[in-house]
Design a protein around this motif. Structure first.
Motif, PDB file in Angstrom:
ATOM      1  N   VAL A 251       0.882  -1.164   0.000  1.00  0.00           N
ATOM      2  CA  VAL A 251       0.000   0.000   0.000  1.00  0.00           C
ATOM      3  C   VAL A 251       0.917   1.211   0.000  1.00  0.00           C
ATOM      4  CG1 VAL A 251      -1.746   1.294   1.258  1.00  0.00           C
ATOM      5  CG2 VAL A 251      -1.746  -1.183   1.352  1.00  0.00           C
ATOM      6  N   ASN A 252       0.630   2.160  -0.874  1.00  0.00           N
ATOM      7  CA  ASN A 252       1.463   3.347  -0.956  1.00  0.00           C
ATOM      8  C   ASN A 252       0.576   4.584  -0.870  1.00  0.00           C
ATOM      9  OD1 ASN A 252       2.583   5.607  -2.765  1.00  0.00           O
ATOM     10  ND2 ASN A 252       4.388   4.336  -2.451  1.00  0.00           N
ATOM     11  N   PHE A 253       1.044   5.538  -0.103  1.00  0.00           N
ATOM     12  CA  PHE A 253       0.264   6.746   0.118  1.00  0.00           C
ATOM     13  C   PHE A 253       1.143   7.971  -0.116  1.00  0.00           C
ATOM     14  CE2 PHE A 253      -0.834  10.005   3.332  1.00  0.00           C
ATOM     15  CZ  PHE A 253      -2.090  10.341   2.847  1.00  0.00           C
ATOM     16  N   LYS A 254       0.653   8.895  -0.939  1.00  0.00           N
ATOM     17  CA  LYS A 254       1.428  10.104  -1.251  1.00  0.00           C
ATOM     18  C   LYS A 254       0.613  11.329  -0.890  1.00  0.00           C
ATOM     19  CE  LYS A 254       3.825   8.373  -5.317  1.00  0.00           C
ATOM     20  NZ  LYS A 254       3.675   8.178  -6.738  1.00  0.00           N
ATOM     21  N   HIS A 255       1.255  12.260  -0.184  1.00  0.00           N
ATOM     22  CA  HIS A 255       0.534  13.479   0.162  1.00  0.00           C
ATOM     23  C   HIS A 255       1.521  14.592   0.476  1.00  0.00           C
ATOM     24  CE1 HIS A 255      -2.913  15.765   1.348  1.00  0.00           C
ATOM     25  NE2 HIS A 255      -2.404  16.012   2.531  1.00  0.00           N
ATOM     26  N   HIS A 256       1.432  15.708  -0.242  1.00  0.00           N
ATOM     27  CA  HIS A 256       2.272  16.896  -0.012  1.00  0.00           C
ATOM     28  C   HIS A 256       3.744  16.554   0.217  1.00  0.00           C
ATOM     29  CE1 HIS A 256      -1.026  19.572  -0.131  1.00  0.00           C
ATOM     30  NE2 HIS A 256      -1.656  19.016   0.887  1.00  0.00           N
ATOM     31  N   GLY A 257       4.347  15.855  -0.708  1.00  0.00           N
ATOM     32  CA  GLY A 257       5.775  15.551  -0.628  1.00  0.00           C
ATOM     33  C   GLY A 257       6.128  14.376   0.277  1.00  0.00           C
TER      34      GLY A 257
END
Lengths: 575, 176
Positions: free
Chosen positions: A104-110
């Motif tokens: 599971v990969n999560f990206k948010h604001h850098g």
């Protein structure tokens, strides 16, 4: 119970995905599921002429299916792999089916967080690199956590922790690492508009493996760290990295307590129509794996580039070089040039030429002084002394680098369109390899080979193309001489037919028959035919015939393939 | 006991994965647009480039995954290079060649491109992040994207002449 707890963050993220999903639907934003798969099925029959043997199951098959759900910010993915049983030449520990890869990969604001399996690379990989190479059965992915953070433009910070994949199991050793990279032009005001671009980086990796050895006191935490610099100005580029590893006795280095180091420098210059590349590398005791007992391609934490050319023609790729982590020093030069059309050497359509020279020697290792060992018996576990300065020597006969020869390559290629319909690629390759060290076949001596290749393609009509390759390998050692003929016919972009024959006919000279392996003293043909169909992203191919034994390499990692005889069906697709 | 737990946990993971993908597939069924995923690439100067920033404002974008050791890839990029000025003139298409080379050959990327006179935007996906997100298993793999970054066509492998088919599609899609 601990196992369940270990996975709870994984489930939390899953749950989070679903919540995101529900929320997103309110805004009419949906993600999508995509995937790719490959299946290779092969039948085996006994063929004593080429030393091919059948397996009890009479066939083998390797298959995988990747699925990825992607929505802005969230990616969830997994891969099913199945081996019923594994194809010949793959490790037998690939057995049955399973899901060895899910994340599971999560990206948010850098900020980017990955839970589960992931592939990562610090710099050039000298301290850490995990990747997946299906054709080689190579997968050293981590199962754990990764955090990447880039709060300020030009700065990327990474941290990883996890266990490494070991076939359908995991390594006992734990790996932890951090990395920082700075693109100075984005960080320092005023540098953003200069043509000189500079990036700096540093990494620190540590592995833990319990010491269960009753005799030796082994280091349980082994660290490896490195620094790198990349400078580019217009068409000039310099990439360099140095890494150091503390003492790490292992199966590969003969359980010595010496530290290790690696230096990789690669420079290039390429104005219009011209390209020049120079590479230098030196490795000393840089085997770094998450288990001391691991050998072959198992559980590697770092990546040591081969620094030799990656040949594409069939016979030239017969003698590839495999990196020697225990010690090597090498140089490589590439030169490329394109003669424009309507010039004397360019002719009507232009001509491209390229030249490569590569050499690798072992490093000079000085045995530990017996007087030192007498004073301190522990010194004998140091193995040897070596240094970069010790590997350069100038005398009357010239400049010497390192110790004895491991690999040499000298190759030329000319690529020319002769008429609107006819194209020719011709090349000459000389390869010399110390097979006692590199060990790509059972022949344990130096192998010298001269290879010539002619690749001709002719366009009968638009979209109807015949391509023929004629290759010859001359060698007085190992398998002796080879002639390879390949004939390919493609209609449109959908159908293709090909016939391939590798003809092994021993040696020209009968003076040194001992240098040719017994089996290969009599002429043998390895004939096979293939029919293939291609559409968009799906490819189906069916082959029948003999395949010679050899070594398959991708990016410096190699796999030995035994000789086989039978039918092969391959399907690959992506959607 | 631990073995049993491990077995249960594996079964649970499988169950979750299967349920998840089946449900997502049903939700996504009938929805054909797939956007170029967001991922960090590098240019030949070592600068980070976001995959979304490579999109062409004035027309379509082609992205092609290749490597210095892939003969059909280089052949494809060479052949398209000859007709590329004409493609730009007619359709304003932008071509981006993304190399998946690792440290062994990264420094050869720019020299190969420059010595062959390629005018493409050259990027590097060394860790294969974008490659995985786009399910690229074999190279060359070519994607055609519209202005909003949606994948409207894709193809893998290369046979000389494939570029003519690609250009026909580019011309047709450019009119939309």
């Amino acid at each position: 119970m601990t196992k369940i707890f270990k996975f709870s963050p994984f489930f939390l993220l899953f749950f989070f995905t679903f919540i995101q999903k529900i929320k997103s639907q309110e805004k009419f934003e949906t993600g999508s599921v995509h995937g790719d798969f490959q299946t290779d099925f092969q039948t085996y029959r006994t063929d004593s002429t080429i030393n091919a043997s059948a397996v009890p199951e009479k066939s083998g098959s390797n298959s995988y299916l990747n699925l990825i759900y992607y929505r802005e910010k969230i990616t969830v993915g997994g891969r099913f792999e199945g081996y019923y049983p594994a194809l010949q030449g793959f490790d037998r520990r690939y057995k049955g089916g399973g899901i060895p890869y899910r994340f599971v990969n999560f990206k948010h604001h850098g900020l980017e967080v990955t839970a589960g399996n992931f592939y990562e690379q610090f710099g050039n990989g000298l301290t850490l690199r995990t990747y997946w190479e299906w054709g080689l059965g190579y997968d050293n992915s981590f199962d754990g956590f990764r955090v990447k953070y880039s709060a300020i433009k030009g700065i990327v910070l990474k941290g990883i922790i996890g266990d490494q994949r070991f076939y359908f199991d995991k390594s006992a050793g734990k790996v932890r690492g951090i990395d920082a990279e700075f693109f100075l032009n984005d960080i320092i005001p005023g540098l953003d508009s200069t043509p000189t671009k500079i990036s700096l980086g540093g990494s620190f990796v540590s592995k833990f493996e319990a010491d269960k050895n009753p005799v030796l006191a082994l280091p349980e935490n082994v660290s490896c760290y490195g620094g790198r610099l990349n400078i580019t100005r217009n068409n000039l580029n310099l990439t360099s990295e140095y890494a150091y590893k503390i003492n790490d006795p292992s199966e590969i280095n003969g359980n010595i307590y010496k530290s290790g180091n690696a230096l990789w420098v690669s420079a290039s210059y390429s104005p219009k129509n011209f390209g020049f590349v120079a590479q230098f590398k030196r490795l000393d005791n840089m085997n770094f794996r998450s288990a001391r007992s691991a050998t072959v391609n198992d559980l590697m934490i770092n990546y040591l580039p081969a620094g030799t050319p990656q040949h594409v023609s069939r016979l030239a790729s017969f003698y590839p070089y495999a990196t020697q982590p225990n010690g090597e020093i090498g140089l490589q030069f590439d030169l490329m040039y394109k003669f424009n059309k309507e010039t004397p050497l360019g002719g009507k359509y232009g001509t491209k030429i390229s030249v490569n020279f590569a050499m690798v020697n072992n490093i000079n290792k000085t045995p530990i002084d017996p007087a030192l060992i007498a004073q301190d018996p522990n010194n004998k576990f140091m193995g040897y002394n070596a240094s970069l300065a010790n590997d350069f020597r100038i005398d009357k006969s010239g400049i010497h680098m390192g110790g004895h020869m491991l690999y040499r390559n000298l190759s030329f290629e000319i690529n020319k369109k002769i008429t609107e319909k006819l194209k020719l690629i011709a090349s000459y390759i000389y390869i010399e390899l110390d097979n006692k060290v590199v060990q790509i076949s059972p022949f344990k001596k130096v192998i010298k080979s001269h290879i010539v290749v002619a690749d001709v393609s002719y366009k009968i009509k638009p979209r109807k193309i015949v391509r023929a390759e004629l290759q010859h390998l001359y060698s007085e050692q190992d398998y002796g001489n080879w002639i390879t003929t390949i004939c390919e016919y493609s209609i449109g972009s959908h159908w293709f037919f090909s016939v391939l024959n590798d003809f092994n006919y021993g040696s020209f000279s009968s003076n040194k028959p001992d240098d040719i392996q017994d089996l290969f003293k009599k002429p043998t043909h390895y004939l096979s035919g293939t029919i293939g169909y291609n559409k968009n992203t799906t490819r189906i191919s069916l082959s029948y015939g003999r395949r010679r034994a050899g070594v398959l390499c991708v990016g410096g990692v190699c796999r030995l393939v035994p000789a086989t005889d039978g039918l092969t069906l391959s399907v690959t697709s992506s959607f | 006991m631990i073995k049993i737990l491990k077995h249960k946990q594996n079964t649970a993971i499988k169950y979750f994965l299967i349920t998840f993908f089946v449900s997502q597939s049903i939700i996504c069924f009938g929805q054909s647009s797939r956007k170029l995923p967001e991922s960090e690439l590098k240019d030949i100067y070592g600068k980070s480039i976001n995959s979304r920033s490579i999109l062409n404002d004035s027309g379509l974008t082609v992205i092609d995954f290749w490597a210095t050791w892939c003969k059909p890839c280089i052949q494809e990029l060479d052949n398209i290079s000859e007709v590329y000025p004409n493609w730009i003139k007619e359709t304003k298409v932008k071509f981006v060649a993304i190399s998946i080379d690792d440290a062994r050959n990264i420094t050869k990327v720019a020299p190969i491109a420059n010595s062959r006179g390629w005018k493409y935007q050259i990027l590097i996906d060394s860790n294969g992040d974008l490659k995985r997100l786009l399910n690229v298993n074999n190279i060359p793999h070519t994607f055609l994207l519209n202005k909003s970054g949606e994948i409207i066509w894709q193809h893998n492998s290369y046979v000389p002449g494939d570029e003519d088919e690609l250009f026909e599609i580019i011309k047709k899609e450019s009119l939309k």
